[in-house]
Design a protein around this motif. Structure first.
Motif, PDB file in Angstrom:
ATOM      1  N   GLN A  16     -64.621  52.247  51.950  1.00 33.29           N
ATOM      2  CA  GLN A  16     -64.386  51.739  53.026  1.00 33.29           C
ATOM      3  C   GLN A  16     -62.414  51.699  53.419  1.00 33.29           C
ATOM      4  OE1 GLN A  16     -66.845  48.514  54.392  1.00 33.29           O
ATOM      5  NE2 GLN A  16     -69.102  50.299  54.544  1.00 33.29           N
ATOM      6  N   LEU A  17     -62.136  51.205  54.294  1.00 31.82           N
ATOM      7  CA  LEU A  17     -61.239  50.225  54.611  1.00 31.82           C
ATOM      8  C   LEU A  17     -61.414  48.731  54.633  1.00 31.82           C
ATOM      9  CD1 LEU A  17     -58.821  52.687  56.145  1.00 31.82           C
ATOM     10  CD2 LEU A  17     -58.947  52.459  53.846  1.00 31.82           C
ATOM     11  N   PHE A  18     -60.555  47.892  54.137  1.00 35.05           N
ATOM     12  CA  PHE A  18     -60.735  46.475  54.181  1.00 35.05           C
ATOM     13  C   PHE A  18     -58.536  46.012  55.014  1.00 35.05           C
ATOM     14  CE2 PHE A  18     -63.932  47.357  52.140  1.00 35.05           C
ATOM     15  CZ  PHE A  18     -65.327  46.381  52.645  1.00 35.05           C
ATOM     16  N   GLU A  19     -58.795  45.637  55.296  1.00 31.11           N
ATOM     17  CA  GLU A  19     -57.953  45.123  56.323  1.00 31.11           C
ATOM     18  C   GLU A  19     -56.927  44.265  55.840  1.00 31.11           C
ATOM     19  OE1 GLU A  19     -56.074  46.963  59.959  1.00 31.11           O
ATOM     20  OE2 GLU A  19     -53.966  45.265  59.746  1.00 31.11           O
ATOM     21  N   VAL A  20     -56.687  43.371  54.665  1.00 30.14           N
ATOM     22  CA  VAL A  20     -56.693  42.121  54.170  1.00 30.14           C
ATOM     23  C   VAL A  20     -55.360  41.520  54.589  1.00 30.14           C
ATOM     24  CG1 VAL A  20     -56.652  40.672  51.888  1.00 30.14           C
ATOM     25  CG2 VAL A  20     -58.127  42.455  52.733  1.00 30.14           C
ATOM     26  N   ALA A  21     -54.769  40.024  55.099  1.00 29.65           N
ATOM     27  CA  ALA A  21     -53.349  39.652  55.226  1.00 29.65           C
ATOM     28  C   ALA A  21     -53.519  39.219  54.251  1.00 29.65           C
ATOM     29  CB  ALA A  21     -53.869  38.335  56.180  1.00 29.65           C
ATOM     30  N   PRO A  22     -52.384  38.974  53.832  1.00 33.02           N
ATOM     31  CA  PRO A  22     -51.536  38.540  52.583  1.00 33.02           C
ATOM     32  C   PRO A  22     -52.210  36.857  52.141  1.00 33.02           C
ATOM     33  CG  PRO A  22     -49.919  39.530  53.299  1.00 33.02           C
ATOM     34  CD  PRO A  22     -50.505  39.875  54.707  1.00 33.02           C
ATOM     35  N   GLU A  23     -52.558  36.371  52.774  1.00 33.89           N
ATOM     36  CA  GLU A  23     -52.899  34.792  53.196  1.00 33.89           C
ATOM     37  C   GLU A  23     -54.063  34.619  52.972  1.00 33.89           C
ATOM     38  OE1 GLU A  23     -51.628  35.160  55.311  1.00 33.89           O
ATOM     39  OE2 GLU A  23     -52.613  35.503  57.231  1.00 33.89           O
ATOM     40  N   PHE A  28     -60.442  37.758  49.733  1.00 28.44           N
ATOM     41  CA  PHE A  28     -60.944  38.832  49.547  1.00 28.44           C
ATOM     42  C   PHE A  28     -61.974  38.966  48.046  1.00 28.44           C
ATOM     43  CE2 PHE A  28     -60.983  43.250  48.062  1.00 28.44           C
ATOM     44  CZ  PHE A  28     -62.301  44.538  48.930  1.00 28.44           C
ATOM     45  N   PHE A  29     -61.270  38.790  46.764  1.00 26.51           N
ATOM     46  CA  PHE A  29     -61.059  38.564  45.270  1.00 26.51           C
ATOM     47  C   PHE A  29     -62.397  37.282  45.690  1.00 26.51           C
ATOM     48  CE2 PHE A  29     -58.877  41.774  43.163  1.00 26.51           C
ATOM     49  CZ  PHE A  29     -57.643  41.675  44.221  1.00 26.51           C
ATOM     50  N   GLU A  30     -62.707  36.528  45.775  1.00 29.33           N
ATOM     51  CA  GLU A  30     -63.432  35.345  45.316  1.00 29.33           C
ATOM     52  C   GLU A  30     -65.264  35.941  45.775  1.00 29.33           C
ATOM     53  OE1 GLU A  30     -59.736  32.760  43.863  1.00 29.33           O
ATOM     54  OE2 GLU A  30     -60.798  32.066  45.041  1.00 29.33           O
ATOM     55  N   LYS A  31     -64.560  36.294  47.659  1.00 31.17           N
ATOM     56  CA  LYS A  31     -65.728  35.737  48.493  1.00 31.17           C
ATOM     57  C   LYS A  31     -66.428  37.271  48.522  1.00 31.17           C
ATOM     58  CE  LYS A  31     -64.683  31.601  50.201  1.00 31.17           C
ATOM     59  NZ  LYS A  31     -64.297  30.828  51.348  1.00 31.17           N
ATOM     60  N   THR A  32     -65.649  38.526  49.625  1.00 31.49           N
ATOM     61  CA  THR A  32     -65.895  39.551  50.056  1.00 31.49           C
ATOM     62  C   THR A  32     -66.325  40.611  48.611  1.00 31.49           C
ATOM     63  OG1 THR A  32     -64.478  38.913  51.770  1.00 31.49           O
ATOM     64  CG2 THR A  32     -65.506  41.045  51.836  1.00 31.49           C
ATOM     65  N   VAL A  33     -65.247  40.582  47.530  1.00 28.91           N
ATOM     66  CA  VAL A  33     -66.155  41.453  47.148  1.00 28.91           C
ATOM     67  C   VAL A  33     -67.949  41.132  46.380  1.00 28.91           C
ATOM     68  CG1 VAL A  33     -65.936  42.443  44.027  1.00 28.91           C
ATOM     69  CG2 VAL A  33     -64.160  41.735  45.553  1.00 28.91           C
ATOM     70  N   GLY A  50     -49.741  41.106  43.976  1.00 30.14           N
ATOM     71  CA  GLY A  50     -50.435  39.979  43.914  1.00 30.14           C
ATOM     72  C   GLY A  50     -51.921  39.870  43.927  1.00 30.14           C
ATOM     73  N   ALA A  51     -52.194  41.331  43.946  1.00 29.55           N
ATOM     74  CA  ALA A  51     -53.519  41.198  43.486  1.00 29.55           C
ATOM     75  C   ALA A  51     -53.984  40.929  41.888  1.00 29.55           C
ATOM     76  CB  ALA A  51     -54.485  42.670  43.732  1.00 29.55           C
ATOM     77  N   ILE A  52     -53.029  41.027  41.270  1.00 31.60           N
ATOM     78  CA  ILE A  52     -52.996  40.810  39.486  1.00 31.60           C
ATOM     79  C   ILE A  52     -53.880  39.625  39.138  1.00 31.60           C
ATOM     80  CG2 ILE A  52     -51.857  40.739  36.882  1.00 31.60           C
ATOM     81  CD1 ILE A  52     -49.898  43.014  38.819  1.00 31.60           C
ATOM     82  N   ALA A  53     -52.830  38.578  40.155  1.00 31.62           N
ATOM     83  CA  ALA A  53     -53.719  37.009  39.975  1.00 31.62           C
ATOM     84  C   ALA A  53     -54.856  36.828  39.270  1.00 31.62           C
ATOM     85  CB  ALA A  53     -52.926  36.134  40.691  1.00 31.62           C
ATOM     86  N   TYR A  54     -55.481  37.756  40.428  1.00 36.43           N
ATOM     87  CA  TYR A  54     -56.744  37.406  40.809  1.00 36.43           C
ATOM     88  C   TYR A  54     -58.285  38.709  39.702  1.00 36.43           C
ATOM     89  CZ  TYR A  54     -55.043  35.755  45.467  1.00 36.43           C
ATOM     90  OH  TYR A  54     -54.552  34.700  45.897  1.00 36.43           O
ATOM     91  N   LEU A  55     -57.299  39.101  38.899  1.00 36.96           N
ATOM     92  CA  LEU A  55     -58.474  40.379  38.146  1.00 36.96           C
ATOM     93  C   LEU A  55     -59.080  39.275  37.448  1.00 36.96           C
ATOM     94  CD1 LEU A  55     -55.767  43.146  37.420  1.00 36.96           C
ATOM     95  CD2 LEU A  55     -57.956  42.937  39.078  1.00 36.96           C
ATOM     96  N   THR A  56     -60.085  38.858  36.732  1.00 36.22           N
ATOM     97  CA  THR A  56     -61.090  38.578  35.549  1.00 36.22           C
ATOM     98  C   THR A  56     -61.087  38.923  34.507  1.00 36.22           C
ATOM     99  OG1 THR A  56     -62.576  38.405  37.262  1.00 36.22           O
ATOM    100  CG2 THR A  56     -61.401  36.794  38.253  1.00 36.22           C
ATOM    101  N   GLY A  57     -61.457  40.212  34.474  1.00 38.96           N
ATOM    102  CA  GLY A  57     -61.052  40.962  33.545  1.00 38.96           C
ATOM    103  C   GLY A  57     -60.409  41.911  32.646  1.00 38.96           C
TER     104      GLY A  57
END
Ligand code: NAP
Length: 261
Positions: A16-23, A28-33, A50-57
Motif C-alpha cells: 500500500q501507499l503511505f503519503e508521509v509529510a516530512p514532519e 511513521f517509523f515509531e508508531k505507524t509501522v 531522512g529515513a536513515i536516522a530512524y533505522l534501528t537495525g
C-alpha cells in the motif's frame, strides 16, 4: 508488481501507499509501522536520506555508500533494518543485457539520488574511467568524493560541462537526470557524440523512449530505459521482505501492464 508477486505466492500481504509529510516521518517509523503491522516497506523521494536516522537495525553497505535507504525490513525482534536496492537493481539490468562497465569508459549525467546508486554500481564493476556531469557542481563534487571513498582504485572525474564527458570516446552513457521526461525537454547531449558501440541507458522509463534514446537508436547504439532498474530494485526488495525468490516475470508483467494503463 509487489501485489502481483504476493498473489503469485498466495501470500496474505498487501503493498500500500503511505503519503508521509516530512514532519510526520518520525511518527511513521515509531508508531505507524507497528500499528499497521508492517513487515517491510519502500522509502522514496523525499525521504530516502531522512529515513536513515530512524533505522534501528542493520544498515547495509549500500545505504552507507548512497546515504539513502529505499527498502526497510521489520526484523523478528522488531528492529528496522535498511537497504538500498537501486544500485544492484541497475547492475542486474545491465547484466541481463550482457553489458559490463569493467574496463570501459563510462559517462554519467546527473549526480542526484538515482545517479548516486548508478555511480557506485558502475564503480563496483571497475571501469577504466568514470566521468560525471551535473548542472549542480556541488553534487558532482560530493558524488566524486563518495566514489573515491568507497572505490579508491577507480579513476573518477567530475566535469564542468557536458562536452567534457567525451561521449565520442565513451562505451557507456547513462542519463540520471529528469531531462527527457517532458515532451518539450531538449536532447541532453550533442547527437554527433552518439556512436555505434555506445551503450545508452536512460533511467527514465516514462516515456519509454526519451529523445536521448531515440537519437541513440538512430545512431546505432544499444539502448535501454530505466524499467529494468525499477523492476529489479523491486525484486530485490521483495526477496528481502519475504525470503522468497522474486517471480521476476510476474512482476515484470504487472509493471508493464501498469505502464500501459
Ligand atoms: P534528482 O535527485 O533530482 O537528481 C537529478 C539531478 O540532475 C539533479 O542534480 C539536477 O540538478 C540534475 N540536472 C537537471 N537537469 C540537468 C541537465 N540538463 N544536465 C545535467 N544535470 C541536470 O533526481 P533522481 O531521483 O536522481 O531522478 C533522476 C531521474 O531518474 C528521474 O527521471 C527519475 O524518475 C529517474 N530514476 C529512475 C529510477 C529507476 O528505477 N529507473 C530510479 C531513480 C531515479 P538540479 O537539482 O540543480 O536541477
Amino acid at each position: 508488481m509487489h501485489n502481483a508477486a504476493f498473489a503469485h505466492y498466495k501470500m496474505e500481504a498487501d503493498y500500500q501507499l503511505f503519503e508521509v509529510a516530512p514532519e510526520a516521518l518520525g511518527d511513521f517509523f515509531e508508531k505507524t509501522v507497528a500499528q499497521k503491522k508492517l513487515g517491510g516497506f519502500n522509502v522514496t523521494v523525499p525521504h530516502k536520506e531522512g529515513a536513515i536516522a530512524y533505522l534501528t537495525g542493520k544498515i547495509s553497505e549500500s545505504v552507507k555508500m548512497n546515504r539513502a535507504v529505499n527498502t526497510v525490513c521489520v526484523e523478528r525482534d522488531g528492529s528496522l533494518s535498511g537497504d538500498n536496492t537501486d544500485g544492484e537493481g541497475f547492475s542486474r539490468d545491465l547484466k541481463e543485457r550482457r553489458v559490463t562497465a569493467a574496463l570501459k569508459n563510462v559517462s554519467l549525467i546527473g549526480a542526484g539520488g538515482g545517479a548516486k546508486a548508478v555511480a557506485t554500481a558502475l564503480a563496483g564493476q571497475k571501469p577504466k574511467r568514470l566521468y560525471l556531469f551535473d548542472i549542480d557542481q556541488k553534487k558532482v563534487a560530493s558524488l566524486v568524493a563518495i566514489v573515491r571513498e568507497f572505490f579508491p582504485n577507480v579513476a573518477v572525474q567530475g566535469v564542468g560541462q557536458i562536452e567534457d564527458l567525451k561521449i565520442k570516446e565513451s562505451d557507456i552513457l547513462v542519463n540520471a537526470t529528469p531531462i527527457g521526461m517532458k515532451e518539450a525537454d531538449p536532447l541532453l547531449v550533442p547527437k554527433e557524440g552518439l556512436h555505434q558501440g555506445l551503450f545508452v541507458y536512460d533511467l527514465i522509463y516514462n516515456p519509454a523512449e526519451t529523445k536521448l534514446l531515440k537519437a541513440a537508436k538512430e545512431s546505432g547504439c544499444q539502448c535501454a530505459n530505466g524499467l529494468g532498474m525499477l523492476l529489479y530494485q523491486g525484486c530485490l526488495a521483495f526477496e528481502k521482505w519475504t525470503n522468497k525468490k522474486a517471480p521476476v516475470d510476474v512482476m515484470r508483467k504487472a509493471l508493464m501492464e501498469r505502464m500501459r494503463a
